[in-house]
Design a protein around this motif. Sequence first.
Motif, PDB file in Angstrom:
ATOM      1  N   LYS A 170       0.895  -1.222   0.029  1.00  0.00           N
ATOM      2  CA  LYS A 170       0.019  -0.072   0.071  1.00  0.00           C
ATOM      3  C   LYS A 170       0.782   1.312   0.132  1.00  0.00           C
ATOM      4  CE  LYS A 170      -3.686   2.053   2.668  1.00  0.00           C
ATOM      5  NZ  LYS A 170      -4.333   2.450   1.267  1.00  0.00           N
ATOM      6  N   ALA A 171       0.511   2.157  -0.880  1.00  0.00           N
ATOM      7  CA  ALA A 171       1.250   3.609  -0.681  1.00  0.00           C
ATOM      8  C   ALA A 171       1.118   4.139   0.475  1.00  0.00           C
ATOM      9  CB  ALA A 171       0.579   4.374  -2.158  1.00  0.00           C
ATOM     10  N   PRO A 172       1.773   4.914   1.058  1.00  0.00           N
ATOM     11  CA  PRO A 172       1.976   5.735   2.034  1.00  0.00           C
ATOM     12  C   PRO A 172       0.844   6.855   1.826  1.00  0.00           C
ATOM     13  CG  PRO A 172       3.904   6.427   1.056  1.00  0.00           C
ATOM     14  CD  PRO A 172       3.362   4.993   0.240  1.00  0.00           C
ATOM     15  N   LEU A 173       0.062   7.268   3.038  1.00  0.00           N
ATOM     16  CA  LEU A 173      -0.794   8.204   3.069  1.00  0.00           C
ATOM     17  C   LEU A 173      -0.216   9.608   2.316  1.00  0.00           C
ATOM     18  CD1 LEU A 173      -3.454   9.517   3.770  1.00  0.00           C
ATOM     19  CD2 LEU A 173      -2.553   9.916   6.225  1.00  0.00           C
ATOM     20  N   ASP A 174      -0.910  10.033   1.308  1.00  0.00           N
ATOM     21  CA  ASP A 174      -0.532  11.166   0.734  1.00  0.00           C
ATOM     22  C   ASP A 174      -1.044  12.566   1.164  1.00  0.00           C
ATOM     23  OD1 ASP A 174       0.493  13.336  -1.270  1.00  0.00           O
ATOM     24  OD2 ASP A 174      -0.327  12.171  -2.996  1.00  0.00           O
ATOM     25  N   LEU A 175      -0.315  13.022   2.032  1.00  0.00           N
ATOM     26  CA  LEU A 175      -0.786  14.364   2.635  1.00  0.00           C
ATOM     27  C   LEU A 175      -0.904  15.624   1.905  1.00  0.00           C
ATOM     28  CD1 LEU A 175       0.786  14.078   6.309  1.00  0.00           C
ATOM     29  CD2 LEU A 175      -1.690  13.808   5.820  1.00  0.00           C
ATOM     30  N   THR A 176       0.134  15.576   0.705  1.00  0.00           N
ATOM     31  CA  THR A 176       0.168  16.527  -0.477  1.00  0.00           C
ATOM     32  C   THR A 176      -1.234  16.483  -1.004  1.00  0.00           C
ATOM     33  OG1 THR A 176       2.569  16.262  -0.585  1.00  0.00           O
ATOM     34  CG2 THR A 176       1.242  17.539  -2.252  1.00  0.00           C
ATOM     35  N   GLU A 177      -1.984  15.645  -1.315  1.00  0.00           N
ATOM     36  CA  GLU A 177      -3.198  15.268  -2.017  1.00  0.00           C
ATOM     37  C   GLU A 177      -4.261  15.798  -1.067  1.00  0.00           C
ATOM     38  OE1 GLU A 177      -5.532  12.639  -5.100  1.00  0.00           O
ATOM     39  OE2 GLU A 177      -4.607  11.698  -3.375  1.00  0.00           O
ATOM     40  N   VAL A 178      -4.307  15.355   0.160  1.00  0.00           N
ATOM     41  CA  VAL A 178      -5.258  15.974   0.955  1.00  0.00           C
ATOM     42  C   VAL A 178      -5.056  17.414   1.224  1.00  0.00           C
ATOM     43  CG1 VAL A 178      -6.031  15.587   3.533  1.00  0.00           C
ATOM     44  CG2 VAL A 178      -5.086  13.701   2.228  1.00  0.00           C
ATOM     45  N   GLY A 179      -4.146  18.020   1.084  1.00  0.00           N
ATOM     46  CA  GLY A 179      -3.819  19.473   1.403  1.00  0.00           C
ATOM     47  C   GLY A 179      -4.370  20.174   0.336  1.00  0.00           C
ATOM     48  N   SER A 180      -4.517  19.281  -0.878  1.00  0.00           N
ATOM     49  CA  SER A 180      -4.779  20.048  -2.323  1.00  0.00           C
ATOM     50  C   SER A 180      -6.275  20.439  -1.901  1.00  0.00           C
ATOM     51  CB  SER A 180      -4.379  19.216  -3.360  1.00  0.00           C
ATOM     52  OG  SER A 180      -5.319  18.342  -3.411  1.00  0.00           O
ATOM     53  N   VAL A 181      -7.038  19.907  -1.109  1.00  0.00           N
ATOM     54  CA  VAL A 181      -8.341  20.216  -1.233  1.00  0.00           C
ATOM     55  C   VAL A 181      -8.565  21.552  -0.748  1.00  0.00           C
ATOM     56  CG1 VAL A 181     -10.720  19.675   0.090  1.00  0.00           C
ATOM     57  CG2 VAL A 181      -9.112  18.108  -0.711  1.00  0.00           C
ATOM     58  N   GLY A 182      -7.522  22.097   0.186  1.00  0.00           N
ATOM     59  CA  GLY A 182      -7.909  23.278   0.823  1.00  0.00           C
ATOM     60  C   GLY A 182      -6.788  23.590   1.948  1.00  0.00           C
ATOM     61  N   GLY A 183      -6.595  24.727   2.527  1.00  0.00           N
ATOM     62  CA  GLY A 183      -5.612  24.815   3.588  1.00  0.00           C
ATOM     63  C   GLY A 183      -5.897  24.382   4.915  1.00  0.00           C
TER      64      GLY A 183
END
Length: 246
Positions: free
Chosen positions: A2-15
């Motif tokens: 499993k790929a690690p949790l992508d916090l960058t993508e999560v953060g792309s939703v908004g600040g």
Amino acid sequence: MKAPLDLTEVGSVGGFFALRTGAPPVGAQVAPLARVYAGDGGPLAFRVDKVAARLGAPDARIAVSVAQLGLAARLWSVALGSAALHGEVPDLDPALLHWDADGSSPDDLWLTDMATRPGDAASIRGVVQDGHLAPLADALRTRYRISAPLLWGNAGSALAGAARELDTWARRTGRTDVGERALALAAELFDHPDLRSTGTLRGTAFRRRSCCLYYRCPGGGLCGDCCFDRPPQRSVPGSSPPGASG
């Protein structure tokens, strides 16, 4: 694997959905949230005073409410966004999650060690509601005269707002599955005594049963989910209008 949790993508939703990892910055108002909840009132008092000055709040309870609402929104957003996008949530252990009371998203929260939990409603509730919002409410009520229903109303409003923001992002990016998961998780999370009584959630629409008190600030108005249809007339100084739960 499993790929690690992508916090960058999560953060792309908004600040509000962003989470920094690694060593937190050094600053007078930076502290692990466990220490804040345990009685180190310095960062909390600093944040409340900062919000009061920014809003011109005539009552400390208004600043307490707005400050707590902002932190609740950050915590729900990080957890719900991670679960909806990746099926897991970061373990936001209050001993490892540092808060900069002088910062704003995305630079206010730093997680020093990354571990994850399953992205189901029970895990999110344990991480956010039990791990943070309950002890935060206790710490604020110990220091300030503010009601529990108001604080839990803010928590419900913040959760509904996070789900709504995720649904909007999902529709805009063609990821409707993400929006569906976010709304389903939010509905499960609201099925708890502390949140069930805070308002009515229908899809992305939420109408709360209390008021965050923002309307009392100079130039302040009603939030979109407020229990009031129009700002109440001010009553006798020192009293709270019906429904304000202040």
